[in-house]
Design a protein around this motif. Structure first.
Motif, PDB file in Angstrom:
ATOM      1  N   UNK A 105      49.318  71.878  31.498  1.00 42.35           N
ATOM      2  CA  UNK A 105      50.510  72.606  32.315  1.00 42.35           C
ATOM      3  C   UNK A 105      51.289  71.704  32.692  1.00 42.35           C
ATOM      4  N   UNK A 106      52.531  72.271  32.947  1.00 40.45           N
ATOM      5  CA  UNK A 106      53.856  71.376  33.449  1.00 40.45           C
ATOM      6  C   UNK A 106      53.688  71.331  34.980  1.00 40.45           C
ATOM      7  N   UNK A 107      54.423  70.590  35.868  1.00 37.22           N
ATOM      8  CA  UNK A 107      54.512  70.428  37.101  1.00 37.22           C
ATOM      9  C   UNK A 107      54.662  71.801  38.020  1.00 37.22           C
ATOM     10  N   UNK A 108      55.503  72.548  37.435  1.00 38.18           N
ATOM     11  CA  UNK A 108      56.022  74.025  37.925  1.00 38.18           C
ATOM     12  C   UNK A 108      54.891  75.022  37.350  1.00 38.18           C
ATOM     13  N   UNK A 109      53.727  74.792  36.811  1.00 37.12           N
ATOM     14  CA  UNK A 109      52.780  75.846  36.400  1.00 37.12           C
ATOM     15  C   UNK A 109      51.448  75.627  36.676  1.00 37.12           C
ATOM     16  N   UNK A 110      50.739  76.468  36.744  1.00 35.32           N
ATOM     17  CA  UNK A 110      49.200  76.196  36.853  1.00 35.32           C
ATOM     18  C   UNK A 110      48.276  76.896  35.832  1.00 35.32           C
ATOM     19  N   UNK A 111      47.268  76.548  35.510  1.00 32.31           N
ATOM     20  CA  UNK A 111      46.412  77.127  34.582  1.00 32.31           C
ATOM     21  C   UNK A 111      45.666  78.269  34.871  1.00 32.31           C
ATOM     22  N   UNK A 112      45.691  79.146  33.844  1.00 35.87           N
ATOM     23  CA  UNK A 112      45.441  80.446  34.091  1.00 35.87           C
ATOM     24  C   UNK A 112      43.929  80.799  33.139  1.00 35.87           C
ATOM     25  N   UNK A 113      43.944  79.891  31.933  1.00 40.89           N
ATOM     26  CA  UNK A 113      42.676  79.843  31.139  1.00 40.89           C
ATOM     27  C   UNK A 113      42.693  78.443  30.447  1.00 40.89           C
ATOM     28  N   UNK A 114      41.640  77.712  30.635  1.00 41.57           N
ATOM     29  CA  UNK A 114      41.383  76.515  29.827  1.00 41.57           C
ATOM     30  C   UNK A 114      41.285  76.561  28.435  1.00 41.57           C
ATOM     31  N   UNK A 115      41.664  75.513  27.812  1.00 42.99           N
ATOM     32  CA  UNK A 115      41.604  75.479  26.075  1.00 42.99           C
ATOM     33  C   UNK A 115      40.018  75.748  25.826  1.00 42.99           C
ATOM     34  N   UNK A 116      39.810  76.271  24.657  1.00 40.95           N
ATOM     35  CA  UNK A 116      38.494  76.302  24.090  1.00 40.95           C
ATOM     36  C   UNK A 116      38.621  75.687  22.706  1.00 40.95           C
ATOM     37  N   UNK A 117      37.425  75.567  22.204  1.00 42.51           N
ATOM     38  CA  UNK A 117      37.612  75.031  20.750  1.00 42.51           C
ATOM     39  C   UNK A 117      38.518  75.790  19.767  1.00 42.51           C
ATOM     40  N   UNK A 118      38.817  77.233  20.280  1.00 39.21           N
ATOM     41  CA  UNK A 118      39.685  77.904  19.438  1.00 39.21           C
ATOM     42  C   UNK A 118      40.937  78.573  19.946  1.00 39.21           C
TER      43      UNK A 118
END
Length: 186
Positions: A105-118
């Motif tokens: 995620x960029x500096x002006x964003x936050x993560x709503x879901x982590x990456x998974x294998x798919x």
């Protein structure tokens, strides 16, 4: 004298050459069966067709090129995505897996879901900084948005301000106690 037999090339091939005392011997040229491809021949009147079984790809391979009447199947190893990638499209019998780099995620964003294998990382834009009549109760983190809350208004004349609001804290108010014939502030 008897005429020597002619083999009907390419449908027949010579298995025994003629001699002064024997005739030429011919045999029907071999036909490749289902599940086989032609490796060679018949290239000359004295060679038979050579066939070989078609290769089946393993469970860790896909068919890059299917077999033809004159070529074997070309199998390639299925790509295994790295820890910095996710599988956008899984491998099929005839196509390799598609790996894509995991995005941050960029500096002006936050993560709503982590990456998974798919799946890819999901990001959302951060809220605008808190307005003047709000304070930041919770700052933004890599996985959460900032939380802005309205600044408390002291209820005059029963309350008065003892600490002004800051960008990260609320206003503090204190109640004023009133007694008959006497005013006290606590």
């Amino acid at each position: 004298c008897v005429a020597v037999t002619d083999c009907k090339f390419p449908d027949e091939y010579q298995t025994q050459a003629p001699t002064p005392s024997s005739d030429r011997e011919c045999a029907k040229t071999r036909e490749c069966q289902d599940g086989e491809y032609q490796v060679s021949g018949p290239e000359a009147p004295s060679t038979n067709r050579v066939c070989k079984g078609i290769t089946s790809c393993t469970s860790t391979q896909y068919t890059a090129e299917p077999a033809t009447p004159t070529s074997d199947t070309v199998c390639k190893d299925i790509t295994v995505c790295s820890e910095q990638q996710y599988t956008k499209e899984p491998a099929t019998d005839t196509a390799d897996a598609q790996c894509v780099d995991i995005e941050q995620c960029g500096d002006d964003e936050y993560m709503t879901a982590s990456a998974t294998p798919t799946t890819q990382t999901e990001c959302a834009p951060l809220s605008a900084p808190c307005a003047d009549d709000h304070y930041e109760k919770e700052p933004a983190t890599i996985t959460s948005d900032r939380e802005c809350v309205a600044v408390t208004d002291c209820k005059f004349p029963d309350e008065y301000q003892i600490q002004p609001p800051t960008p990260s804290s609320d206003r503090q108010c204190r109640s004023e106690e009133r007694r008959v014939g006497k005013e006290c502030r606590s």
